[in-house]
Design a protein around this motif. Structure first.
Motif, PDB file in Angstrom:
ATOM      1  N   GLU A   1      30.887 -18.158 -27.781  1.00  0.00           N
ATOM      2  CA  GLU A   1      31.455 -19.501 -27.753  1.00  0.00           C
ATOM      3  C   GLU A   1      32.548 -19.602 -26.692  1.00  0.00           C
TER       4      GLU A   1
ATOM      5  N   GLU B   1      31.110 -20.034 -23.245  1.00  0.00           N
ATOM      6  CA  GLU B   1      30.485 -21.339 -23.031  1.00  0.00           C
ATOM      7  C   GLU B   1      31.498 -22.466 -22.916  1.00  0.00           C
TER       8      GLU B   1
ATOM      9  N   MET C   1      32.265 -22.364 -19.378  1.00  0.00           N
ATOM     10  CA  MET C   1      31.149 -22.899 -18.597  1.00  0.00           C
ATOM     11  C   MET C   1      31.088 -24.422 -18.676  1.00  0.00           C
ATOM     12  N   SER C   2      31.461 -24.973 -19.824  1.00  0.00           N
ATOM     13  CA  SER C   2      31.439 -26.438 -19.957  1.00  0.00           C
ATOM     14  C   SER C   2      32.468 -27.075 -19.024  1.00  0.00           C
TER      15      SER C   2
ATOM     16  N   GLU D   1      28.645 -28.218 -29.565  1.00  0.00           N
ATOM     17  CA  GLU D   1      28.562 -26.811 -29.976  1.00  0.00           C
ATOM     18  C   GLU D   1      27.292 -26.491 -30.756  1.00  0.00           C
TER      19      GLU D   1
ATOM     20  N   TRP E   1      24.297 -26.221 -28.298  1.00  0.00           N
ATOM     21  CA  TRP E   1      24.397 -25.010 -27.487  1.00  0.00           C
ATOM     22  C   TRP E   1      24.076 -23.778 -28.311  1.00  0.00           C
ATOM     23  N   ARG E   2      24.649 -23.672 -29.503  1.00  0.00           N
ATOM     24  CA  ARG E   2      24.493 -22.458 -30.305  1.00  0.00           C
ATOM     25  C   ARG E   2      23.034 -22.232 -30.688  1.00  0.00           C
TER      26      ARG E   2
ATOM     27  N   ALA F   1      21.261 -21.073 -27.595  1.00  0.00           N
ATOM     28  CA  ALA F   1      21.728 -19.757 -27.165  1.00  0.00           C
ATOM     29  C   ALA F   1      21.197 -18.653 -28.070  1.00  0.00           C
TER      30      ALA F   1
ATOM     31  N   SER G   1      24.072 -19.703 -21.098  1.00  0.00           N
ATOM     32  CA  SER G   1      24.793 -20.971 -20.922  1.00  0.00           C
ATOM     33  C   SER G   1      23.841 -22.156 -20.963  1.00  0.00           C
ATOM     34  N   TRP G   2      24.221 -23.137 -21.739  1.00  0.00           N
ATOM     35  CA  TRP G   2      23.495 -24.404 -21.853  1.00  0.00           C
ATOM     36  C   TRP G   2      24.046 -25.418 -20.848  1.00  0.00           C
TER      37      TRP G   2
ATOM     38  N   CYS H   1      26.656 -15.152 -16.646  1.00  0.00           N
ATOM     39  CA  CYS H   1      26.468 -16.357 -17.456  1.00  0.00           C
ATOM     40  C   CYS H   1      25.204 -17.013 -16.912  1.00  0.00           C
TER      41      CYS H   1
END
Length: 368
Positions: free
Chosen positions: A28, A31, A34-35, A191, A194-195, A198, A241-242, A260
């Motif tokens: 988390e 990411e 990354m966001s 979140e 993404w989770r 991921a 990474s999303w 990533c």
């Protein structure tokens, strides 16, 4: 007495580790960083799978004061947020955002500066470490030496000057203030999406790792980045990474290389629209077509690609990154990256489009 002239002597290279360890982690903390890299630099929005419209809408919902604070530290436009990946790596698993913040708050201000400078990436160190450490501590002559070394790189020079002129305590305090606000206001609503993606992707990559070497997994996860770990690298860490799709963020921290990498599209009938869009985007530029023709003659270094197009290296790198994302080229990690046409898996644009249109037609025919 007969002599075996062609028999090779056994070689044991003691400079290399017995084996590179691989860690795949749904982080988390990584990411969240990354966001920031994806959302906080509008000029790059049209290069992401999430799309310029979606990213622009997210950026516009960021509270004005938070947007100004993120911009002031250039956390997005020069991907400074990713410079904190070393602290993410040092955070105990499962590397939640809360645990990362505890680690950041426990880190000395000068150490935070050194992380931001990429001081622990020994592969790109061009100044003696004691000079960088003295500059981070506020030594004026060391600061002048660091900035003088970066004079030809305007963006990096301006960024480092900002950090060097900030007191370490103030710089750390600003990060400790900004990051939880970004997590709450921007990241948290996305979140769950993404989770889920991921966790699915990491399971798929673990299955690949059971059948492939770490080097092969790097190439598969990054869609064509070829990496041979030097002796100093003992671990390769993968954070899916999303937000950053289809881009790959690389970072090196001491003996760990961090990737990533973009989460792959979920398996589904037909061809995902993002895959089709990537291929046609790659082919929809005269300069990239010229590069493909040049690559058909043999491998090309970045400087050669820039000369071929008559553009700056940064522009040539952007074109080649788009070709890599579409599956047309591989990149070999050397002192200067080497690009090779990917003949084995060269995308067939017509077949991709036909598959996508075919799946679209079937969906329409079966819908109520």
């Amino acid at each position: 007495m007969a002599v075996e002239r062609n028999r090779r002597a056994p070689v044991l290279d003691l400079s290399r580790p017995a084996g590179v360890q691989v860690e795949l982690d749904v982080s988390e903390a990584a990411e969240v960083l990354m966001s920031i890299c994806a959302i906080a630099h509008p000029a790059d929005h049209d290069t992401f799978d999430l799309g310029a419209e979606w990213l622009r809408a997210r950026f516009e919902t960021v509270p004005d004061d938070l947007r100004q604070d993120v911009t002031a530290l250039r956390l997005g436009d020069t991907k400074v947020a990713a410079h904190l990946l070393g602290i993410v790596w040092e955070t105990p698993k499962p590397r939640t955002f809360a645990a990362f913040m505890q680690r950041l708050e426990a880190t000395e201000p000068m150490e935070v500066k050194l992380h931001l400078f990429g001081h622990y990436d020994t592969s790109s160190r061009h100044l003696p470490p004691e000079v960088v450490e003295a500059a981070a501590a506020g030594d004026r002559s060391a600061i002048d030496q660091v900035l003088g070394h970066l004079a030809e790189f305007s963006d990096k020079h301006d960024l480092y000057r900002t950090f060097l002129e900030l007191d370490g305590g103030e710089l750390k305090a600003r990060l400790v203030d900004i990051l939880p606000r970004w997590h709450r206001e921007v990241f948290a609503p996305h979140e769950p999406e993404w989770r889920a993606a991921a966790e699915r992707d990491v399971e798929a990559k673990r299955a690949l790792l059971a059948r492939h070497s770490p080097e092969q997994l790097v190439e598969l996860a990054t869609r064509g980045y070829q990496y041979a770990p030097p002796p100093a690298i003992r671990t390769i860490a993968f954070f899916p990474s999303w937000f950053m799709r289809p881009w790959v963020i690389l970072w090196e921290h001491k003996s760990t290389k961090i990737f990533c990498y973009p989460i792959a599209a979920a398996a589904e009938e037909g061809t995902p629209i993002a895959e089709v869009a990537r291929v046609y985007k790659a082919l929809g530029d005269e300069g990239r077509l010229r590069l493909l023709r040049r690559l058909s003659e043999g491998p090309v270094r970045l400087s050669e690609a820039a000369a071929e197009l008559g553009v700056a290296k940064s522009t040539a790198h952007h074109h080649l990154a788009i070709l890599r994302q579409a599956g047309f080229v591989t990149i070999r990690d050397e002192d200067e990256n080497v690009y090779t046409l990917r003949r084995d898996l060269l995308p067939q644009a017509g077949e991709l489009l036909a598959a996508y249109l075919g799946s679209s037609s079937r969906s329409s025919a079966t819908s109520p």
